[in-house]
Design a protein around this motif. Structure first.
Motif, short mmCIF file in Angstrom:
data_model
loop_
_atom_site.label_atom_id
_atom_site.label_comp_id
_atom_site.label_asym_id
_atom_site.label_seq_id
_atom_site.Cartn_x
_atom_site.Cartn_y
_atom_site.Cartn_z
N GLY A 47 33.84 38.08 4.15
CA GLY A 47 33.61 37.94 5.59
C GLY A 47 34.92 38.16 6.33
O GLY A 47 35.99 38.23 5.72
N PHE A 48 34.84 38.30 7.68
CA PHE A 48 36.03 38.69 8.43
C PHE A 48 37.19 37.71 8.28
O PHE A 48 38.26 38.08 7.80
N TRP A 49 37.02 36.46 8.72
CA TRP A 49 38.17 35.54 8.72
C TRP A 49 38.62 35.14 7.32
O TRP A 49 39.82 35.18 7.03
N PRO A 50 37.71 34.77 6.41
CA PRO A 50 38.20 34.49 5.05
C PRO A 50 38.85 35.72 4.41
O PRO A 50 39.88 35.61 3.74
N ALA A 142 50.03 42.56 12.52
CA ALA A 142 49.77 43.90 11.98
C ALA A 142 48.50 43.89 11.11
O ALA A 142 47.66 44.79 11.21
N LEU A 143 48.36 42.87 10.28
CA LEU A 143 47.19 42.79 9.42
C LEU A 143 45.94 42.48 10.23
O LEU A 143 44.86 42.97 9.93
N TRP A 144 46.07 41.69 11.30
CA TRP A 144 44.92 41.41 12.14
C TRP A 144 44.42 42.71 12.76
O TRP A 144 43.21 42.97 12.78
N MET A 145 45.35 43.55 13.26
CA MET A 145 44.94 44.84 13.84
C MET A 145 44.27 45.73 12.78
O MET A 145 43.26 46.36 13.04
#
Length: 185
Positions: A47-50, A142-145
């Motif tokens: 999933g996105f956040w995990p 950077a990783l979030w983007m």
């Protein structure tokens, strides 16, 4: 590659988190393999956040392990010619706050190879705590983007992926031609 990684992680259930971390460390130590496929697999499996946090932990851990290994094993390469390049020297000779700022800024730029930053910092004057803090903090945005972009590509239909692939190919050819024109000979 992404599909195989998804299958691999799904096959190991609860151990998938640790396997993903190990894969990220291996990618970081190699220094030349992009980790985008692993980020995509993490987002799909967890999933996105995990998936984002597993990717972040893996990249941060991988950078730290790479730094230690490069420092111990590759310092003898510190005399190579390309390290005298004017764009490499600032990081090579930086320490303290200056090193922190440079590493943090370089981690924010997606087109700067992570392995090169780690290698130059490891053979230079940067201390381990400064590298670990700057590298990890710089990787967060950077990783979030990257994760957000990958997530959006995963969600798009096959027609959207085809359009994206054609546009990417056209952009690559345009840039390649510009570079070729500037090359001597």
């Amino acid at each position: 590659m992404e599909e195989r990684m998804i299958e691999f992680l799904q096959a190991y259930g609860g151990a998938a988190y640790f396997l993903s971390l190990a894969c990220n460390v291996a990618i970081s130590v190699l220094g030349v393999v992009p980790s985008t496929f692993l980020t995509a697999a993490n987002l799909t499996v967890f999933g996105f956040w995990p998936g984002f946090w597993v990717s972040f932990a893996g990249e941060a851990l991988g950078a730290v392990v790479s730094f230690v290994l490069y420092r111990k094993g590759l310092r003898r390469w510190s005399q190579t010619t390309w390290l005298s390049h004017p764009k490499v020297k600032p990081l090579l000779h930086a320490s303290g706050k200056e090193a922190f700022g440079l590493i943090f800024a370089l981690r924010l730029l997606p087109f700067v190879p992570s392995g090169v930053v780690t290698f130059v910092a490891a053979i230079g004057r940067t201390s381990f705590p400064v590298f670990a803090a700057a590298s990890s903090l710089g990787k967060l945005p950077a990783l979030w983007m990257e994760a957000y972009a990958v997530d959006q590509v995963i969600r798009v239909t096959w027609q959207g992926k085809l359009i994206l692939a054609v546009l990417s190919g056209a952009m690559f050819l345009f840039i390649w031609r510009k570079i070729r024109k500037k090359m001597p000979g």
